[in-house]
Motif scaffolding. Structure first.
Motif, PDB file in Angstrom:
ATOM      1  N   PRO A  68       9.851  -2.089 -34.358  1.00  0.00           N
ATOM      2  CA  PRO A  68       9.191  -0.823 -35.788  1.00  0.00           C
ATOM      3  C   PRO A  68       8.468  -0.664 -36.078  1.00  0.00           C
ATOM      4  CG  PRO A  68      10.386  -2.562 -37.001  1.00  0.00           C
ATOM      5  CD  PRO A  68      10.426  -3.329 -35.432  1.00  0.00           C
ATOM      6  N   VAL A  69       7.218  -1.515 -36.612  1.00  0.00           N
ATOM      7  CA  VAL A  69       6.392  -0.901 -37.135  1.00  0.00           C
ATOM      8  C   VAL A  69       4.833  -0.509 -35.833  1.00  0.00           C
ATOM      9  CG1 VAL A  69       3.656  -1.755 -38.310  1.00  0.00           C
ATOM     10  CG2 VAL A  69       6.329  -2.773 -38.739  1.00  0.00           C
ATOM     11  N   CYS A  70       4.750  -1.703 -35.031  1.00  0.00           N
ATOM     12  CA  CYS A  70       4.037  -0.842 -33.847  1.00  0.00           C
ATOM     13  C   CYS A  70       4.490   0.171 -33.196  1.00  0.00           C
ATOM     14  CB  CYS A  70       3.264  -2.189 -32.807  1.00  0.00           C
ATOM     15  SG  CYS A  70       3.069  -3.837 -33.350  1.00  0.00           S
ATOM     16  N   GLY A  71       5.348   0.387 -32.875  1.00  0.00           N
ATOM     17  CA  GLY A  71       6.334   1.746 -32.397  1.00  0.00           C
ATOM     18  C   GLY A  71       6.254   2.737 -33.397  1.00  0.00           C
ATOM     19  N   ALA A  72       6.072   2.399 -34.091  1.00  0.00           N
ATOM     20  CA  ALA A  72       6.032   3.596 -35.066  1.00  0.00           C
ATOM     21  C   ALA A  72       3.942   4.710 -35.577  1.00  0.00           C
ATOM     22  CB  ALA A  72       6.923   3.500 -36.784  1.00  0.00           C
ATOM     23  N   HIS A  73       3.860   3.035 -35.206  1.00  0.00           N
ATOM     24  CA  HIS A  73       2.104   3.667 -35.101  1.00  0.00           C
ATOM     25  C   HIS A  73       1.371   3.792 -33.602  1.00  0.00           C
ATOM     26  CE1 HIS A  73       2.555   4.144 -39.074  1.00  0.00           C
ATOM     27  NE2 HIS A  73       3.127   3.122 -39.234  1.00  0.00           N
ATOM     28  N   GLY A  74       1.620   2.705 -32.686  1.00  0.00           N
ATOM     29  CA  GLY A  74       1.140   3.297 -31.672  1.00  0.00           C
ATOM     30  C   GLY A  74       0.158   1.539 -31.294  1.00  0.00           C
ATOM     31  N   VAL A  75       0.546   0.932 -32.026  1.00  0.00           N
ATOM     32  CA  VAL A  75      -0.193  -0.254 -31.934  1.00  0.00           C
ATOM     33  C   VAL A  75       0.187  -1.341 -31.463  1.00  0.00           C
ATOM     34  CG1 VAL A  75      -1.768   0.705 -34.671  1.00  0.00           C
ATOM     35  CG2 VAL A  75       0.251  -0.661 -34.302  1.00  0.00           C
ATOM     36  N   PRO A  76      -1.385  -2.169 -30.826  1.00  0.00           N
ATOM     37  CA  PRO A  76      -0.466  -3.439 -30.214  1.00  0.00           C
ATOM     38  C   PRO A  76      -0.350  -4.504 -31.519  1.00  0.00           C
ATOM     39  CG  PRO A  76      -3.198  -3.502 -30.724  1.00  0.00           C
ATOM     40  CD  PRO A  76      -2.223  -1.921 -30.639  1.00  0.00           C
ATOM     41  N   ALA A  77       0.221  -5.668 -31.005  1.00  0.00           N
ATOM     42  CA  ALA A  77       0.031  -6.888 -31.540  1.00  0.00           C
ATOM     43  C   ALA A  77      -0.595  -8.130 -31.292  1.00  0.00           C
ATOM     44  CB  ALA A  77       1.945  -7.174 -31.869  1.00  0.00           C
TER      45      ALA A  77
END
Length: 235
Positions: A68-77
């Motif tokens: 959810p965090v990566c998806g909400a902000h469009g960032v990689p893990a």
């Protein structure tokens, strides 16, 4: 520099947001169980824009909110390849059921963009530099992140579940190894300066000097003596 941290979820796992200052880009470290709301509140409070999520290891208490965090902000893990499978198969990582009634709704799986960490890598993210050290023992893919000392602040060491204030991570779950974690303590932690601030995956902050003087595991490693059983903390 701004470091905002909070304990999240059933295991009180420390999630950190790191930025050069308020109002700038940031890196999110270990958004675990029920961390998404705390991440959003911290981003809003300090007017931060995330550019990446970095993970010290793959246990569910450290990665449960990655999707959810990566998806909400469009960032990689970013995660070490040996722990990558844990994001999609948390039960295998624990060798037992994760206890869905306790965890509630949980989105397992990988975010859209996953990058793999390597030992000795230097990550330049959000105007900050993180040195990566592979530190197996708690899990096979455990890593630590160190930020360099500056004129204003000492070096900061995100130890994950390798080193805690007064203790170390458990080694009795799949992929854990007492031999490996003691080697990691000696190789990764002991060379650090005493002034290095330790921000761990659970519990309060400490320093390498404090742990060198009082942590029984680190003291035994320094003395080259035998090991004893690690306590259970975290997953």
């Amino acid at each position: 520099m701004l470091i905002a941290g909070f304990p999240a979820g059933a295991w009180g796992t420390n999630c950190y947001l790191v930025a050069p200052a308020a109002g700038e880009e940031c890196v999110i470290i270990d958004p675990g169980h029920q961390a998404a709301q705390g991440v959003e509140e911290t981003l809003k409070k300090h007017r931060l824009k995330p550019v990446a999520v970095v993970l010290t290891h793959g246990h569910i208490d450290h990665v449960a909110s990655v999707v959810p965090v990566c998806g909400a902000h469009g960032v990689p893990a970013w995660i070490h390849p040996e722990d990558r499978y844990m994001m999609s198969d948390p039960e295998k990582a624990l060798g037992r059921s994760i206890g869905m009634p306790l965890l509630g709704d949980l989105t397992v799986g990988e975010p859209d963009d996953v990058e793999e960490l390597t030992d000795g890598a230097r990550l330049a993210l959000a105007g900050l530099e993180f040195s990566v050290a592979h530190a197996p023992g708690h899990t096979k893919g455990s890593v630590t992140f160190q930020m360099p000392e500056t004129a204003d602040i000492p070096s900061v060491f995100f130890s994950g579940d390798l080193l805690f204030a007064g203790s170390i991570g458990r080694t009795d779950l799949p992929g854990g190894s007492m031999e490996d974690i003691l080697d990691s303590l000696g190789r990764v932690c002991l060379p650090l300066e005493d002034s290095t601030v330790v921000l761990s995956g659970h519990g309060p902050q400490t320093t390498i000097g404090q742990e060198r003087a009082t942590n029984p595991y680190l003291r035994q490693v320094a003395a080259g003596q035998g090991a004893f059983r690690a306590p259970r903390r975290g997953m």
